[in-house]
Design a protein around this motif. Structure first.
Motif, PDB file in Angstrom:
ATOM      1  N   LEU A 111       0.830  -1.208   0.000  1.00  0.00           N
ATOM      2  CA  LEU A 111       0.000   0.000   0.000  1.00  0.00           C
ATOM      3  C   LEU A 111       0.867   1.262   0.000  1.00  0.00           C
ATOM      4  N   GLN A 112       1.958   1.228   0.731  1.00  0.00           N
ATOM      5  CA  GLN A 112       2.853   2.389   0.736  1.00  0.00           C
ATOM      6  C   GLN A 112       3.406   2.639  -0.661  1.00  0.00           C
ATOM      7  N   HIS A 113       3.757   1.577  -1.369  1.00  0.00           N
ATOM      8  CA  HIS A 113       4.258   1.718  -2.739  1.00  0.00           C
ATOM      9  C   HIS A 113       3.192   2.327  -3.644  1.00  0.00           C
ATOM     10  N   LEU A 114       1.942   1.920  -3.461  1.00  0.00           N
ATOM     11  CA  LEU A 114       0.869   2.440  -4.313  1.00  0.00           C
ATOM     12  C   LEU A 114       0.528   3.889  -3.991  1.00  0.00           C
ATOM     13  N   CYS A 115       0.944   4.366  -2.828  1.00  0.00           N
ATOM     14  CA  CYS A 115       0.772   5.785  -2.496  1.00  0.00           C
ATOM     15  C   CYS A 115       1.803   6.660  -3.218  1.00  0.00           C
ATOM     16  N   ALA A 116       2.883   6.042  -3.684  1.00  0.00           N
ATOM     17  CA  ALA A 116       3.951   6.781  -4.361  1.00  0.00           C
ATOM     18  C   ALA A 116       3.618   6.934  -5.850  1.00  0.00           C
ATOM     19  N   PRO A 117       4.281   7.859  -6.549  1.00  0.00           N
ATOM     20  CA  PRO A 117       4.015   8.045  -7.978  1.00  0.00           C
ATOM     21  C   PRO A 117       4.357   6.800  -8.794  1.00  0.00           C
ATOM     22  N   ALA A 118       3.702   6.662  -9.924  1.00  0.00           N
ATOM     23  CA  ALA A 118       4.021   5.596 -10.874  1.00  0.00           C
ATOM     24  C   ALA A 118       5.397   5.844 -11.482  1.00  0.00           C
ATOM     25  N   PRO A 119       6.001   4.824 -12.086  1.00  0.00           N
ATOM     26  CA  PRO A 119       7.282   5.049 -12.768  1.00  0.00           C
ATOM     27  C   PRO A 119       7.166   6.145 -13.826  1.00  0.00           C
ATOM     28  N   GLU A 120       8.266   6.799 -14.112  1.00  0.00           N
ATOM     29  CA  GLU A 120       8.275   7.879 -15.099  1.00  0.00           C
ATOM     30  C   GLU A 120       7.779   7.370 -16.449  1.00  0.00           C
ATOM     31  N   GLY A 121       6.878   8.135 -17.053  1.00  0.00           N
ATOM     32  CA  GLY A 121       6.317   7.756 -18.342  1.00  0.00           C
ATOM     33  C   GLY A 121       5.073   6.895 -18.247  1.00  0.00           C
ATOM     34  N   PHE A 122       4.651   6.589 -17.021  1.00  0.00           N
ATOM     35  CA  PHE A 122       3.486   5.728 -16.802  1.00  0.00           C
ATOM     36  C   PHE A 122       2.427   6.450 -15.982  1.00  0.00           C
ATOM     37  N   HIS A 123       1.178   6.092 -16.233  1.00  0.00           N
ATOM     38  CA  HIS A 123       0.083   6.356 -15.309  1.00  0.00           C
ATOM     39  C   HIS A 123      -0.259   5.023 -14.636  1.00  0.00           C
ATOM     40  N   ARG A 124      -0.856   5.106 -13.461  1.00  0.00           N
ATOM     41  CA  ARG A 124      -1.177   3.875 -12.732  1.00  0.00           C
ATOM     42  C   ARG A 124      -2.579   3.989 -12.141  1.00  0.00           C
ATOM     43  N   VAL A 125      -3.370   2.930 -12.299  1.00  0.00           N
ATOM     44  CA  VAL A 125      -4.696   2.828 -11.701  1.00  0.00           C
ATOM     45  C   VAL A 125      -4.710   1.573 -10.837  1.00  0.00           C
ATOM     46  N   ALA A 126      -5.030   1.741  -9.550  1.00  0.00           N
ATOM     47  CA  ALA A 126      -5.126   0.607  -8.625  1.00  0.00           C
ATOM     48  C   ALA A 126      -6.596   0.361  -8.319  1.00  0.00           C
ATOM     49  N   LEU A 127      -7.163  -0.677  -8.915  1.00  0.00           N
ATOM     50  CA  LEU A 127      -8.567  -1.019  -8.693  1.00  0.00           C
ATOM     51  C   LEU A 127      -8.751  -1.674  -7.324  1.00  0.00           C
ATOM     52  N   CYS A 128      -9.967  -1.646  -6.844  1.00  0.00           N
ATOM     53  CA  CYS A 128     -10.270  -2.217  -5.527  1.00  0.00           C
ATOM     54  C   CYS A 128     -10.650  -3.686  -5.652  1.00  0.00           C
ATOM     55  N   GLY A 129     -10.017  -4.519  -4.831  1.00  0.00           N
ATOM     56  CA  GLY A 129     -10.398  -5.915  -4.731  1.00  0.00           C
ATOM     57  C   GLY A 129     -11.238  -6.159  -3.491  1.00  0.00           C
ATOM     58  N   ASN A 130     -11.798  -7.349  -3.374  1.00  0.00           N
ATOM     59  CA  ASN A 130     -12.654  -7.646  -2.224  1.00  0.00           C
ATOM     60  C   ASN A 130     -11.868  -7.620  -0.913  1.00  0.00           C
ATOM     61  N   HIS A 131     -10.601  -8.014  -0.925  1.00  0.00           N
ATOM     62  CA  HIS A 131      -9.803  -7.967   0.297  1.00  0.00           C
ATOM     63  C   HIS A 131      -9.493  -6.525   0.700  1.00  0.00           C
ATOM     64  N   ASP A 132      -9.244  -5.671  -0.266  1.00  0.00           N
ATOM     65  CA  ASP A 132      -8.970  -4.264   0.025  1.00  0.00           C
ATOM     66  C   ASP A 132     -10.214  -3.595   0.608  1.00  0.00           C
ATOM     67  N   ASP A 133     -11.360  -3.904   0.036  1.00  0.00           N
ATOM     68  CA  ASP A 133     -12.618  -3.353   0.530  1.00  0.00           C
ATOM     69  C   ASP A 133     -12.911  -3.853   1.940  1.00  0.00           C
ATOM     70  N   ALA A 134     -12.634  -5.141   2.197  1.00  0.00           N
ATOM     71  CA  ALA A 134     -12.857  -5.684   3.538  1.00  0.00           C
ATOM     72  C   ALA A 134     -11.941  -5.035   4.568  1.00  0.00           C
ATOM     73  N   PHE A 135     -10.699  -4.778   4.200  1.00  0.00           N
ATOM     74  CA  PHE A 135      -9.763  -4.091   5.091  1.00  0.00           C
ATOM     75  C   PHE A 135     -10.268  -2.676   5.400  1.00  0.00           C
ATOM     76  N   PHE A 136     -10.690  -1.955   4.361  1.00  0.00           N
ATOM     77  CA  PHE A 136     -11.189  -0.601   4.570  1.00  0.00           C
ATOM     78  C   PHE A 136     -12.413  -0.604   5.490  1.00  0.00           C
ATOM     79  N   LYS A 137     -13.325  -1.538   5.281  1.00  0.00           N
ATOM     80  CA  LYS A 137     -14.520  -1.600   6.125  1.00  0.00           C
ATOM     81  C   LYS A 137     -14.151  -1.917   7.577  1.00  0.00           C
ATOM     82  N   PHE A 138     -13.156  -2.768   7.777  1.00  0.00           N
ATOM     83  CA  PHE A 138     -12.714  -3.058   9.137  1.00  0.00           C
ATOM     84  C   PHE A 138     -12.112  -1.810   9.775  1.00  0.00           C
ATOM     85  N   LEU A 139     -11.310  -1.080   9.031  1.00  0.00           N
ATOM     86  CA  LEU A 139     -10.689   0.121   9.579  1.00  0.00           C
ATOM     87  C   LEU A 139     -11.727   1.159   9.997  1.00  0.00           C
ATOM     88  N   THR A 140     -12.827   1.246   9.265  1.00  0.00           N
ATOM     89  CA  THR A 140     -13.836   2.260   9.551  1.00  0.00           C
ATOM     90  C   THR A 140     -14.914   1.779  10.505  1.00  0.00           C
TER      91      THR A 140
END
Length: 265
Positions: free
Chosen positions: A85-114
């Motif tokens: 997650l820390q890596h995904l908070c950082a910029p994408a490599p030079e010359g690239f755009h990056r999109v990180a889609l949500c998976g069911n595990h990521d959504d479950a983690f977020f719901k637990f945190l909230t």
């Protein structure tokens, strides 16, 4: 463990708040010279870094902007969810755009945190490993006299950076690029994207795996693991269970042609 403590702490004692649907993105198919999709990471930080290194190397002779699409499930099961997650908070490599889609595990983690009391089942869903990557030992805190869920919540508030929570909150659920659809799990066959629920896109297996999308699109997804990438009618599945096999799959689409390469951590 979580089943026991649902009983001890009284189950769903927090108010359940309906969250708005996640964002669904659409990008111009002419905007990128190449697209690279990465399958389920599940805490395999070293494999993710190697995948991006291989992508940058592969794209070095391709002129124009490139896109990296991650298909979700960055946390749980593997050992380094926090670093992913820390890596995904950082910029994408030079010359690239990056999109990180949500998976069911990521959504479950977020719901637990909230809302941890409402979503304590996440601890049995790979959550203990994720918390341990933040230096939080849920088993220890739930042991006799260690404070239980209250102590766990206090430790999480100290350990999980706000930027990680905001990253999880803001993750889109789907990306459409021309006739390509990128999602975590798949789609309900024959149903337009406007009518797909977030749960469909993050959780579905059957009948999608058997029947395919039955849409005028190619769906690129993870979620359902296989020993090798799956090219089937209307879909390409690239979850190769990196946390268990050590192999993280990258799908490349350039010039209208898909190809894959495995990445070993």
């Amino acid at each position: 463990m979580a089943g026991l403590f649902r009983k001890i702490f009284g189950g769903n004692t927090e108010k359940v708040v309906e969250k708005p649907p996640r964002v669904r993105l659409s990008l111009d198919p002419l905007a990128y010279a190449a697209i690279y999709a990465i399958g389920d990471v599940h805490g395999c930080y070293e494999a993710l870094i190697e995948a991006e290194r291989r992508i940058v190397e592969d794209a070095s002779l391709i002129a124009g902007p490139k896109l990296i699409v991650l298909l979700g499930d960055y946390v749980d099961r593997g050992k380094r969810s926090r670093d992913v997650l820390q890596h995904l908070c950082a910029p994408a490599p030079e010359g690239f755009h990056r999109v990180a889609l949500c998976g069911n595990h990521d959504d479950a983690f977020f719901k637990f945190l909230t809302a941890p009391r409402t979503n304590i089942g996440w601890l049995e869903f790979g959550g203990e490993e994720t918390l341990y990557s933040y230096g939080v030992d849920a088993k220890y805190l739930f042991s006799q006299g260690r404070g239980g869920l209250d102590a766990l919540c206090a430790a999480i508030r100290l350990a999980v950076p706000t930027e990680h929570i905001e990253l999880l909150r803001s993750m889109p659920i789907a990306l459409s690029i021309g006739d390509l659809i990128f999602v975590h799990a798949g789609v309900r066959p024959g149903v337009s994207m406007d009518s797909q629920s977030d749960r469909d896109l993050m959780w579905i297996r059957e009948p999608f795996i058997t029947k395919g999308p039955q849409l005028p699109s190619l769906v690129i997804h993870g979620h359902t693991p296989d020993m090798k990438p799956v090219f089937a009618s209307g879909r390409i599945g690239i979850d190769t269970a990196a946390f268990a096999t050590g192999n993280l799959t990258v799908l490349k689409i350039a010039g209208g042609e898909p190809s894959v390469f495995p990445v070993a951590a």
